[in-house]
Design a protein around this motif. Structure first.
Motif, PDB file in Angstrom:
ATOM      1  N   UNK A  46       0.736  -1.144   0.095  1.00 52.13           N
ATOM      2  CA  UNK A  46      -0.031  -0.015  -0.070  1.00 52.13           C
ATOM      3  C   UNK A  46       0.717   1.176   0.061  1.00 52.13           C
ATOM      4  N   UNK A  47       1.943   1.195   0.398  1.00 56.67           N
ATOM      5  CA  UNK A  47       2.973   2.291   0.275  1.00 56.67           C
ATOM      6  C   UNK A  47       3.335   2.475  -0.956  1.00 56.67           C
ATOM      7  N   UNK A  48       3.214   1.996  -2.051  1.00 53.09           N
ATOM      8  CA  UNK A  48       3.550   2.373  -3.313  1.00 53.09           C
ATOM      9  C   UNK A  48       2.435   3.277  -3.794  1.00 53.09           C
ATOM     10  N   UNK A  49       1.628   3.587  -3.069  1.00 53.56           N
ATOM     11  CA  UNK A  49       0.457   4.707  -3.513  1.00 53.56           C
ATOM     12  C   UNK A  49       0.924   6.032  -3.101  1.00 53.56           C
ATOM     13  N   UNK A 176      -2.815   3.839  -9.855  1.00 54.22           N
ATOM     14  CA  UNK A 176      -2.080   4.714  -8.617  1.00 54.22           C
ATOM     15  C   UNK A 176      -0.624   4.182  -8.335  1.00 54.22           C
ATOM     16  N   UNK A 177      -0.070   2.907  -8.820  1.00 49.32           N
ATOM     17  CA  UNK A 177       1.147   2.733  -8.430  1.00 49.32           C
ATOM     18  C   UNK A 177       2.453   3.382  -9.306  1.00 49.32           C
ATOM     19  N   UNK A 178       2.740   4.645  -8.746  1.00 49.74           N
ATOM     20  CA  UNK A 178       3.814   5.584  -9.529  1.00 49.74           C
ATOM     21  C   UNK A 178       4.704   5.760  -8.484  1.00 49.74           C
ATOM     22  N   UNK A 179       5.829   6.095  -8.927  1.00 51.39           N
ATOM     23  CA  UNK A 179       7.035   6.608  -7.995  1.00 51.39           C
ATOM     24  C   UNK A 179       6.492   8.141  -7.261  1.00 51.39           C
ATOM     25  N   UNK A 180       7.026   8.102  -6.041  1.00 46.92           N
ATOM     26  CA  UNK A 180       7.100   9.201  -5.495  1.00 46.92           C
ATOM     27  C   UNK A 180       8.097   9.133  -4.156  1.00 46.92           C
ATOM     28  N   UNK A 181       8.615  10.525  -3.924  1.00 43.78           N
ATOM     29  CA  UNK A 181       9.615  10.209  -2.904  1.00 43.78           C
ATOM     30  C   UNK A 181       9.125   9.985  -1.594  1.00 43.78           C
ATOM     31  N   UNK A 182       7.859  10.155  -1.401  1.00 47.32           N
ATOM     32  CA  UNK A 182       7.223   9.648  -0.265  1.00 47.32           C
ATOM     33  C   UNK A 182       7.167   8.199   0.010  1.00 47.32           C
ATOM     34  N   UNK A 183       6.828   7.712  -1.402  1.00 47.38           N
ATOM     35  CA  UNK A 183       6.966   6.111  -1.254  1.00 47.38           C
ATOM     36  C   UNK A 183       8.099   5.534  -0.951  1.00 47.38           C
ATOM     37  N   UNK A 184       9.352   6.141  -1.499  1.00 46.97           N
ATOM     38  CA  UNK A 184      10.731   5.505  -1.118  1.00 46.97           C
ATOM     39  C   UNK A 184      10.967   5.704   0.262  1.00 46.97           C
TER      40      UNK A 184
END
Length: 305
Positions: A46-49, A176-184
Motif C-alpha cells: 500500500x505504500x506504493x500509492x 496509482x502505483x507510481x513513483x514518489x519520494x514519499x513512497x521511497x
C-alpha cells in the motif's frame, strides 16, 4: 487428527455464513506464519500509492515509531480475527482503528484499496508458498470477513462479489502505483524495520531479500534497485521447501491468533492489555491542514461506542 482434517472441516462450512470460523481456522491454525508474512507485504504494497505514503510521511510515525505502528496494526487486526469483529474485544479494536483513521483525510478509494490487499495478497502468497492449496471456501471467507470488517469501518461502496473487488484492486494498482519520494521514504523505513528483527550481521541480507521479493511494479513505485535475480529465486525455493516439509507436520491444535511472537511494544500482550491500550497518538500539531479530516469528511468512519 489427520493432516487435512481442518481443510475438510472448512469444505463443509458456508463461506458467507461461516466466514469468521473459516478465517480463524485458516489464518490461526492452517497458515498462521504465511498469513503474517503475506499481510506484512500487503501493507508494504500500500505504500506504493503516493496519496497513502504522503500522509504516512507527514505524520512522522513511520520515521519515529515504525515498530509501534507495526505492532498496533497487527494486534488490532488480530483482536478482530481472534475474537470476532462483533465481540467486546473486536468492537473495542474497531473503535481504536476507526478513531485513528477518522483523524485524517483519507479517501474512500484508498481505504478500499488497503482493505482489498488484506484479502487478496495472502491468497496470492499461499498460491505460491502454502503447504496445500487454499480451498475455495477459504478464499471466499476472507472476502466476506474483510467485507464485514470494512463495513464496520465505515468504508463505502465495497464491491459485493469476490471477482469485482479483485478487479478493483487490479485497476487501482495499474492507475496509482507510481513513483514518489514519499513512497521511497516510507518504503525505506519499512525495509529497515524488517531488517531490525534480525541480528546486525544478517541485516544486509534481509534488505537484499526484501527487494528480491518485490515485483517490478512495486520496485518502480518505490524507486528501489532490483535485487539480483538469484535472490528472489533463492527465497522462493526456500519458501517452497518449507511448504513441502509442512505437509508432514500434524495440524495445529490451537489457534495462534492474538498471541503475537514479534510484538516489541507491549510486553506480555495480551495479558494485562485491552485493545483500547493500543493505537496511534493524535496527529502532531504541525500536521498540514490538507491531511486533517474536516467535520464534513468524518461521516465515513464509525466510532464503535
Amino acid at each position: 487428527m489427520g493432516r487435512y482434517e481442518l481443510r475438510d472441516r472448512i469444505a463443509a462450512l458456508d463461506p458467507e455464513k461461516d466466514h469468521l470460523e473459516i478465517y480463524q481456522i485458516s489464518s490461526g491454525r492452517e497458515f498462521p506464519w504465511d498469513y503474517t508474512r503475506a499481510l506484512e507485504f500487503a501493507l508494504f504494497r500500500t505504500y506504493c500509492v503516493p496519496s497513502i505514503s504522503k500522509l504516512l510521511a507527514a505524520t512522522g510515525e513511520f520515521r519515529d515509531r515504525p515498530q509501534r505502528r507495526y505492532d498496533d496494526t497487527a494486534l488490532l487486526m488480530a483482536e478482530m480475527a481472534a475474537h470476532g469483529y462483533d465481540s467486546a474485544r473486536g468492537r473495542e479494536a474497531l473503535k481504536v482503528v476507526n478513531r485513528a483513521h477518522g483523524r485524517y483525510a483519507i479517501s474512500n478509494d484508498d481505504m478500499l484499496y488497503v482493505l482489498s490487499t488484506f484479502i487478496y495478497d495472502p491468497i496470492d502468497w499461499l498460491a505460491l508458498y502454502g503447504w496445500r492449496p487454499l480451498h475455495e471456501n477459504e478464499k471466499l471467507a476472507a472476502f466476506h470477513y474483510y467485507r464485514a470488517v470494512g463495513t464496520r469501518m465505515g468504508i463505502r461502496d465495497i464491491p459485493d462479489t469476490y471477482p469485482s473487488f479483485l478487479a478493483f484492486k487490479t485497476s487501482y494498482e495499474e492507475r496509482y502505483f507510481v513513483y514518489s519520494d514519499t513512497n521511497r521514504e516510507i518504503g525505506r523505513y519499512t525495509v529497515e524495520l524488517f531488517a531490525a528483527w534480525f541480528p546486525r550481521v544478517a541485516r544486509p541480507a534481509v534488505r537484499l531479500g526484501v527487494r528480491g521479493m518485490l515485483d517490478e511494479r512495486m520496485l518502480s513505485a518505490f524507486g528501489f534497485d532490483p535485487a539480483p535475480r538469484w535472490v528472489g529465486g533463492l527465497a522462493a525455493a526456500a519458501l517452497k521447501s518449507r511448504a513441502r516439509a509442512l505437509r508432514f507436520f500434524p495440524p495445529r491444535r490451537e489457534s495462534v491468533l492474538g498471541k503475537p511472537k514479534r510484538n516489541h511494544t507491549y510486553p506480555g500482550y495480551p495479558s494485562g492489555y485491552q485493545p483500547s491500550d493500543l493505537g496511534a497518538p493524535p496527529p502532531p500539531d504541525d500536521l498540514p491542514a490538507e491531511f486533517r479530516r474536516s467535520s464534513r469528511q468524518g461521516q465515513g468512519h464509525i466510532d464503535m461506542t
